[in-house]
Design a protein around this motif. Structure first.
Motif, PDB file in Angstrom:
ATOM      1  N   VAL A  97     111.385  94.280  49.153  1.00 43.85           N
ATOM      2  CA  VAL A  97     112.489  93.977  50.043  1.00 43.85           C
ATOM      3  C   VAL A  97     111.933  92.945  51.086  1.00 43.85           C
ATOM      4  O   VAL A  97     110.963  93.180  51.630  1.00 43.85           O
ATOM      5  CB  VAL A  97     113.178  95.074  50.888  1.00 43.85           C
ATOM      6  N   VAL A  98     112.471  91.815  51.104  1.00 44.55           N
ATOM      7  CA  VAL A  98     112.182  90.677  52.157  1.00 44.55           C
ATOM      8  C   VAL A  98     113.311  90.324  53.229  1.00 44.55           C
ATOM      9  O   VAL A  98     114.480  90.336  52.781  1.00 44.55           O
ATOM     10  CB  VAL A  98     111.908  89.462  51.230  1.00 44.55           C
ATOM     11  N   CYS A  99     112.783  90.404  54.469  1.00 43.47           N
ATOM     12  CA  CYS A  99     113.717  90.263  55.376  1.00 43.47           C
ATOM     13  C   CYS A  99     113.108  89.165  56.363  1.00 43.47           C
ATOM     14  O   CYS A  99     112.092  88.974  56.680  1.00 43.47           O
ATOM     15  CB  CYS A  99     113.807  91.343  56.450  1.00 43.47           C
ATOM     16  N   GLN A 100     114.278  88.242  56.710  1.00 36.48           N
ATOM     17  CA  GLN A 100     113.870  87.167  57.562  1.00 36.48           C
ATOM     18  C   GLN A 100     114.286  87.410  59.107  1.00 36.48           C
ATOM     19  O   GLN A 100     115.234  87.755  59.374  1.00 36.48           O
ATOM     20  CB  GLN A 100     114.645  85.824  57.312  1.00 36.48           C
ATOM     21  N   SER A 101     113.171  87.325  59.915  1.00 37.07           N
ATOM     22  CA  SER A 101     113.309  87.439  61.234  1.00 37.07           C
ATOM     23  C   SER A 101     113.022  86.330  62.111  1.00 37.07           C
ATOM     24  O   SER A 101     112.834  85.292  61.463  1.00 37.07           O
ATOM     25  CB  SER A 101     112.716  88.819  61.609  1.00 37.07           C
ATOM     26  N   GLY A 157     114.264  81.311  62.562  1.00 38.47           N
ATOM     27  CA  GLY A 157     113.828  82.006  61.267  1.00 38.47           C
ATOM     28  C   GLY A 157     113.418  81.128  60.373  1.00 38.47           C
ATOM     29  O   GLY A 157     113.431  81.484  59.046  1.00 38.47           O
ATOM     30  N   PHE A 158     112.867  79.899  60.504  1.00 39.28           N
ATOM     31  CA  PHE A 158     112.360  78.872  59.796  1.00 39.28           C
ATOM     32  C   PHE A 158     110.854  79.168  59.382  1.00 39.28           C
ATOM     33  O   PHE A 158     110.203  79.695  60.161  1.00 39.28           O
ATOM     34  CB  PHE A 158     112.584  77.465  60.222  1.00 39.28           C
ATOM     35  N   LEU A 190     119.437  82.429  61.650  1.00 39.61           N
ATOM     36  CA  LEU A 190     120.482  81.770  60.967  1.00 39.61           C
ATOM     37  C   LEU A 190     120.470  82.234  59.509  1.00 39.61           C
ATOM     38  O   LEU A 190     119.641  82.616  58.874  1.00 39.61           O
ATOM     39  CB  LEU A 190     120.161  80.294  60.804  1.00 39.61           C
ATOM     40  N   PRO A 191     121.598  82.200  58.867  1.00 39.39           N
ATOM     41  CA  PRO A 191     122.032  82.674  57.680  1.00 39.39           C
ATOM     42  C   PRO A 191     120.899  82.102  56.531  1.00 39.39           C
ATOM     43  O   PRO A 191     120.605  80.737  56.683  1.00 39.39           O
ATOM     44  CB  PRO A 191     123.248  81.972  57.224  1.00 39.39           C
ATOM     45  N   ALA A 192     120.442  82.670  55.621  1.00 41.26           N
ATOM     46  CA  ALA A 192     119.098  82.227  54.712  1.00 41.26           C
ATOM     47  C   ALA A 192     119.791  82.369  53.400  1.00 41.26           C
ATOM     48  O   ALA A 192     120.797  82.550  53.172  1.00 41.26           O
ATOM     49  CB  ALA A 192     117.938  83.170  55.319  1.00 41.26           C
ATOM     50  N   THR A 207     107.546  77.960  56.468  1.00 37.11           N
ATOM     51  CA  THR A 207     106.924  76.616  55.668  1.00 37.11           C
ATOM     52  C   THR A 207     107.384  76.963  54.314  1.00 37.11           C
ATOM     53  O   THR A 207     107.697  77.841  53.815  1.00 37.11           O
ATOM     54  CB  THR A 207     105.627  76.799  56.070  1.00 37.11           C
ATOM     55  N   PRO A 208     107.196  75.822  53.573  1.00 39.84           N
ATOM     56  CA  PRO A 208     107.304  75.859  52.391  1.00 39.84           C
ATOM     57  C   PRO A 208     106.752  76.801  51.531  1.00 39.84           C
ATOM     58  O   PRO A 208     107.231  77.538  50.487  1.00 39.84           O
ATOM     59  CB  PRO A 208     107.470  74.299  51.716  1.00 39.84           C
ATOM     60  N   GLY A 209     105.331  77.008  51.629  1.00 44.51           N
ATOM     61  CA  GLY A 209     104.359  77.980  51.134  1.00 44.51           C
ATOM     62  C   GLY A 209     104.751  79.540  51.502  1.00 44.51           C
ATOM     63  O   GLY A 209     104.974  80.234  50.458  1.00 44.51           O
ATOM     64  N   GLU A 210     105.313  79.533  52.695  1.00 45.60           N
ATOM     65  CA  GLU A 210     105.856  81.008  52.989  1.00 45.60           C
ATOM     66  C   GLU A 210     107.333  81.317  52.080  1.00 45.60           C
ATOM     67  O   GLU A 210     107.441  82.381  51.788  1.00 45.60           O
ATOM     68  CB  GLU A 210     106.170  81.012  54.420  1.00 45.60           C
ATOM     69  N   ARG A 211     107.962  80.373  52.319  1.00 51.62           N
ATOM     70  CA  ARG A 211     109.197  80.471  51.339  1.00 51.62           C
ATOM     71  C   ARG A 211     109.024  80.871  49.885  1.00 51.62           C
ATOM     72  O   ARG A 211     109.624  81.679  49.165  1.00 51.62           O
ATOM     73  CB  ARG A 211     110.152  79.500  51.469  1.00 51.62           C
ATOM     74  N   ASP A 212     107.961  80.028  49.138  1.00 46.17           N
ATOM     75  CA  ASP A 212     107.730  80.452  47.814  1.00 46.17           C
ATOM     76  C   ASP A 212     107.215  81.950  47.718  1.00 46.17           C
ATOM     77  O   ASP A 212     107.376  82.735  46.816  1.00 46.17           O
ATOM     78  CB  ASP A 212     106.674  79.402  47.647  1.00 46.17           C
ATOM     79  N   ALA A 213     106.282  82.195  48.647  1.00 43.53           N
ATOM     80  CA  ALA A 213     105.651  83.555  48.581  1.00 43.53           C
ATOM     81  C   ALA A 213     106.677  84.641  49.027  1.00 43.53           C
ATOM     82  O   ALA A 213     106.509  85.892  48.235  1.00 43.53           O
ATOM     83  CB  ALA A 213     104.547  83.615  49.837  1.00 43.53           C
ATOM     84  N   LEU A 214     107.506  84.454  49.891  1.00 46.24           N
ATOM     85  CA  LEU A 214     108.810  85.543  49.999  1.00 46.24           C
ATOM     86  C   LEU A 214     109.574  85.439  48.806  1.00 46.24           C
ATOM     87  O   LEU A 214     110.047  86.664  48.403  1.00 46.24           O
ATOM     88  CB  LEU A 214     109.598  84.896  51.186  1.00 46.24           C
ATOM     89  N   ARG A 215     109.927  84.429  47.848  1.00 44.79           N
ATOM     90  CA  ARG A 215     110.809  84.311  46.860  1.00 44.79           C
ATOM     91  C   ARG A 215     109.805  85.410  45.549  1.00 44.79           C
ATOM     92  O   ARG A 215     110.697  85.896  45.129  1.00 44.79           O
ATOM     93  CB  ARG A 215     111.026  82.917  46.345  1.00 44.79           C
TER      94      ARG A 215
END
Length: 329
Positions: A274-278, A255-256, A287-289, A258-266
């Motif tokens: 609602v955002v869900c990590q798969s 469930g890792f 892994l816990p996120a 990229t930094p760009g994706e993490r910023d967009a999800l935030r």
């Protein structure tokens, strides 16, 4: 007349047929891959004809003939409403739903999420058409009928049967494009079944946390965005801009992103999406996120999408959405 195989049970089974490979007609007996190009299919009665006397009282109806990958979620909700009505009105021993293998895992999971009824529902498909050498069509159909009649299946259950294995809809996925064990190798078996009428289940399948709620008239838009090296988050922002009420991020490994994706999800979470990590890997836990992310745990991204869509449709809060993603525990 020849007696039904197995334990001789003659309870009525309703068969709701949606087409797919199980009813397809190939070019010849060795056609395992291009049969969809013939444009021909068998009726349920024609599929059953070689073993009709052995299956007992099976009453088929044609629900549709479109490939399963052409179905929309509205179509599956309509199927669910029909299956519920048949179960309540006719009280058969069980109901078998056949469909194309491409849509099986999502169809079965959506049925499991929302169906409880007085009889079990068994979903199956075929990987090879009944006109081909080595076809699994009659094996899967016969085994599904046996499970539908089995007292061990219990009520309120939705099960998948393929290649002799009884499988949970939340766990099963299509693991190969053409092998007959595509589904049976994808998840632990809850039991075994044969076309000869034998069915053994180790434990009943509990209904989902929202089973039995009124069938939603529609499901909200939930998008899946698959991670890849160098992804900058543009796909996530586009999913939100398209009206997505939720976004499932299919990350790399456990469930890792990229930094760009993490910023967009935030950003999406801050805007109330609602955002869900798969994970894009076929199996394993996520892994816990971050605390603002829901986690799909063992669900595939496709099933996490359905869980979120159903949860949002019935008004579940954040904790309720995570419960759906965690079920079955």
């Amino acid at each position: 007349m020849t007696a039904p195989l197995g334990d001789g049970s003659t309870g009525t089974v309703r068969w709701v047929a949606l087409g797919g490979t199980l009813q397809a007609v190939g070019h010849d007996a060795f056609d395992l891959h291009s049969y969809h190009l013939t444009g021909k299919s068998l009726s349920p009665e024609e599929v059953m004809a070689p073993v009709a006397d052995l299956l007992g009282d099976v009453r088929p109806e044609v629900w549709g003939t479109a490939p399963s990958h052409h179905l929309g979620l509205d179509d599956v909700l309509a199927l669910l409403a029909h299956v519920r009505a048949v179960a309540e009105r006719d009280r058969p021993s069980g109901i078998v739903v056949t469909c194309g293998s491409n849509g099986l895992e999502e169809i079965a999971y959506l049925l499991w999420l929302l169906y409880p009824g007085p009889v079990p529902v068994v979903v199956t498909a075929a990987m090879r058409p009944p006109t081909a050498v080595g076809s699994d069509a009659l094996d899967n159909l016969g085994a599904s009928v046996a499970v539908a009649r089995s007292a061990e299946a219990g009520t309120s259950s939705v099960l998948v049967v393929s290649d002799g294995a009884v499988l949970h809809p939340a766990a099963v996925h299509k693991g190969h494009t053409s092998r007959v064990d595509s589904f049976s190798r994808s998840a632990p078996a809850l039991g075994r079944a044969t076309a000869a009428g034998e069915a053994r289940l180790r434990l009943p399948v509990a209904p989902s946390p929202v089973a039995g709620v009124p069938v939603p008239s529609a499901l909200p838009r939930v998008e899946i965005v698959t991670s890849c090296l160098g992804a900058d988050g543009a796909a996530i922002r586009a999913a939100v801009a398209a009206g997505g009420r939720a976004v499932v991020s299919a990350g790399m490994g456990a469930g890792f992103t990229t930094p760009g994706e993490r910023d967009a999800l935030r950003e999406a979470a801050c805007d109330g999406v609602v955002v869900c990590q798969s994970r894009r890997t076929p199996a394993g836990r996520v892994l816990p996120a971050e605390p603002w992310l829901l986690v799909s745990n063992r669900l595939t991204p496709q099933k996490a999408r359905l869980a979120l869509a159903v949860g949002l449709a019935v008004g579940a809060d954040r904790a309720g959405l995570q419960d759906l993603l965690d079920a079955p525990r």
